[in-house]
Scaffold this active site. Structure first.
Site, PDB file in Angstrom:
ATOM      1  N   SER A  83      26.516  49.477 188.408  1.00 43.22           N
ATOM      2  CA  SER A  83      27.114  48.207 188.001  1.00 43.22           C
ATOM      3  C   SER A  83      28.484  47.998 188.619  1.00 43.22           C
ATOM      4  O   SER A  83      29.115  46.981 188.381  1.00 43.22           O
ATOM      5  CB  SER A  83      27.231  48.172 186.480  1.00 43.22           C
ATOM      6  OG  SER A  83      28.101  49.203 186.070  1.00 43.22           O
ATOM      7  N   CYS A  84      28.973  48.979 189.404  1.00 40.87           N
ATOM      8  CA  CYS A  84      30.362  48.866 189.868  1.00 40.87           C
ATOM      9  C   CYS A  84      30.499  48.862 191.391  1.00 40.87           C
ATOM     10  O   CYS A  84      30.958  47.875 191.956  1.00 40.87           O
ATOM     11  CB  CYS A  84      31.200  49.992 189.288  1.00 40.87           C
ATOM     12  SG  CYS A  84      31.104  50.034 187.501  1.00 40.87           S
ATOM     13  N   LEU A  85      30.114  49.961 192.054  1.00 40.76           N
ATOM     14  CA  LEU A  85      30.425  50.049 193.488  1.00 40.76           C
ATOM     15  C   LEU A  85      29.869  48.866 194.284  1.00 40.76           C
ATOM     16  O   LEU A  85      30.626  48.219 195.027  1.00 40.76           O
ATOM     17  CB  LEU A  85      29.956  51.382 194.089  1.00 40.76           C
ATOM     18  CG  LEU A  85      30.541  52.678 193.525  1.00 40.76           C
ATOM     19  CD1 LEU A  85      30.176  53.860 194.426  1.00 40.76           C
ATOM     20  CD2 LEU A  85      32.034  52.622 193.357  1.00 40.76           C
ATOM     21  N   ASP A  93      31.628  45.489 193.118  1.00 45.46           N
ATOM     22  CA  ASP A  93      33.058  45.413 193.408  1.00 45.46           C
ATOM     23  C   ASP A  93      33.304  45.272 194.912  1.00 45.46           C
ATOM     24  O   ASP A  93      34.193  44.540 195.348  1.00 45.46           O
ATOM     25  CB  ASP A  93      33.789  46.655 192.863  1.00 45.46           C
ATOM     26  CG  ASP A  93      33.760  46.681 191.343  1.00 45.46           C
ATOM     27  OD1 ASP A  93      33.404  45.651 190.736  1.00 45.46           O
ATOM     28  OD2 ASP A  93      34.069  47.738 190.759  1.00 45.46           O
TER      29      ASP A  93
END
Ligand code: UGA
Length: 430
Positions: free
Chosen positions: A265-267, A270
């Site tokens: 859900s991040c790398l 983002d």
């Protein structure tokens, strides 16, 4: 201190539980009734190691943590931490609707508060968002002055899913980006029990530190995957190359595991948001970061190319996919390579037999119909023409599971030497 945490997702809930454990009184505010009820019963609505134990001790026994859907409860707290999600739009840009909503609703409540209150954001937000979006909304809806009546901080989180509770109590660093010194002092006090270097800076720098951290981690992964693709042509094992690299203290041994690339859900989210904002708003289309995304995109699909080389046309072939979560020890399938891989397999007419110890329900919610969900790895493996190991869960790491099968390992879950002795084994880039 009395603290309100807005948003009870991974970041909000772990932060809330960690702060409550360290002696603060914490209230989680979330719009989702089901989550709020679960938290109040001491049950974690998400799968995160150690969180259930922490919640049950903090809600029922000590009463230091509770949840509510009512924003007005912020009024009785000293500090509000914004921990809402910042998903991607379809063009890759950051979607700030939850941030806007939180800032507006906090502002509305703070309009009737007379004393000083600090608003700190932990969500990942594109540099400039606190200044351009959060501060103006807080000022507009509260009628009070940010930096004076309302303290403003950006305090990024660096929690890794699956290790988030442990990372909360032993972080590598605490970053406090402050508009006013008084707000920064308050945040430093809140984290006073935690031993870690504290770096105090301005808000936009803190926002950029968060993006630079995730961009660097993603770059390390795409770097080693690119090296792996070269090594494969040379007949060299990238894992030996990575080991050789790791003795250089400037490089280290972390985030150099080659495979099918990064998800979660991040790398990915983002990086896409940073590339988009940099190109479209800041006037610098970043070539390196774009390449990191491109390498990652191609890497996941290599596992399918190899399957086609081994089996020919995949139409009608029974393919076992082991692992649906984006990494082990989580039930999270957001941007998981498995989801993309399964979609492509289905498009090619393959009969997909999927198994994951934790993420089956979440995968069912996002995958199209036509996937057969198995009750165990052995069930998926039996009667399959080929097995793709997509997530390196511990239970998949037994070479004996794969006797005489065709196995394509996307995560170096198996020891190639041992695996080759029992099955037709191929690593995705080794
Ligand atoms: C990531 C960062 O690691 C955290 O520091 C950050 O706080 C968090 O995002 C966030 O922004 O909230 P997380 O999304 O939990 O944490 O996942 P990671 O553990 O970083 O793994 C990301 C992906 O990279 C996984 O799919 C994993 O399998 C892959 N990976 C990781 C590799 O392919 N190779 C590696 O060497 C390491």
């Amino acid at each position: 201190m009395i603290i309100s945490v807005i948003g009870a997702g991974y970041v909000g809930l772990v932060t809330a539980a960690g702060l409550a454990r360290n002696g603060h009184s914490v209230i989680c505010i979330d719009v989702d009734d089901l989550k709020v009820n679960a938290i109040n019963q001491g049950v974690s609505p998400i799968c995160e190691a150690g969180l259930d134990d922490l919640l049950s001790s903090l809600t029922s026994r000590s009463g230091r943590l509770r949840a509510s859907t009512a924003y007005r409860e912020i009024l009785d707290t000293d500090l509000s931490l914004i921990c809402v999600g910042t998903p991607s739009n379809s063009d890759g840009s950051i979607n700030l609707r939850h941030i806007r909503d939180a800032a507006k609703r906090i502002g509305q409540v703070l309009g009737s508060k007379k004393s000083y209150h600090v608003v700190a954001t932990r969500s990942t937000i594109i540099p400039g968002t606190t200044k351009d979006v959060i501060i103006p909304l807080l000022a507009k809806y509260s009628g009070r002055k940010p930096g004076k009546d309302i303290g403003i901080v950006y305090n990024p989180e660096f929690l890794q899913e699956g290790k988030a509770v442990q990372a909360f109590f032993s972080p590598d660093r605490i970053i406090i980006g402050e508009l006013d010194k008084r707000a920064g002092n308050l945040l430093a006090k809140v984290y006073g029990d935690i031993e870690a270097p504290v770096f105090r800076t301005d808000i936009t720098t803190a926002e950029m530190i968060k993006y630079a951290s995730n961009a660097f981690l993603a770059t390390k992964i795409s770097f080693i995957n690119e090296v792996a693709n070269i090594c494969q042509k040379l007949g060299v094992d990238v894992y030996d190359v990575a080991k050789g690299l790791s003795f250089d203290y400037r490089i280290g041994d972390k985030f150099l595991s080659a495979g099918i690339g990064f998800g979660g859900s991040c790398l990915p989210k983002d990086l896409r948001a940073l590339v988009y904002a940099s190109a479209n708003r800041f006037g610098y289309p970043p070539p390196l970061l774009k390449a990191v995304l491109d390498v990652n995109k191609a890497q996941a699909l290599k596992i399918i190319d190899i399957a086609e080389r081994k089996l020919g046309d995949l139409d009608g072939k029974r393919i076992a996919v082991l692992g649906l979560a984006f990494k082990p020890n989580t039930d999270d399938v957001r941007d998981a390579p498995a989801i993309r891989i399964i979609r492509v397999l289905l498009e090619k007419g393959a009969l997909v037999k999927a198994y994951d110890p934790e993420a089956m329900q979440n995968a069912r919610n996002v995958l199209p119909g036509g996937v057969e969900y198995c009750t165990s790895a052995a069930d998926a493996i039996a009667s399959s023409d080929c097995i793709l190991i997509v997530t390196e869960w511990a239970e998949f790491r037994d070479e004996n599971l794969y006797q005489s099968k065709i196995v394509i390992d996307g995560r170096r879950a198996l020891d190639p030497r041992k695996a080759k002795a029992v099955c037709d084994y191929q690593g995705v880039c080794w």
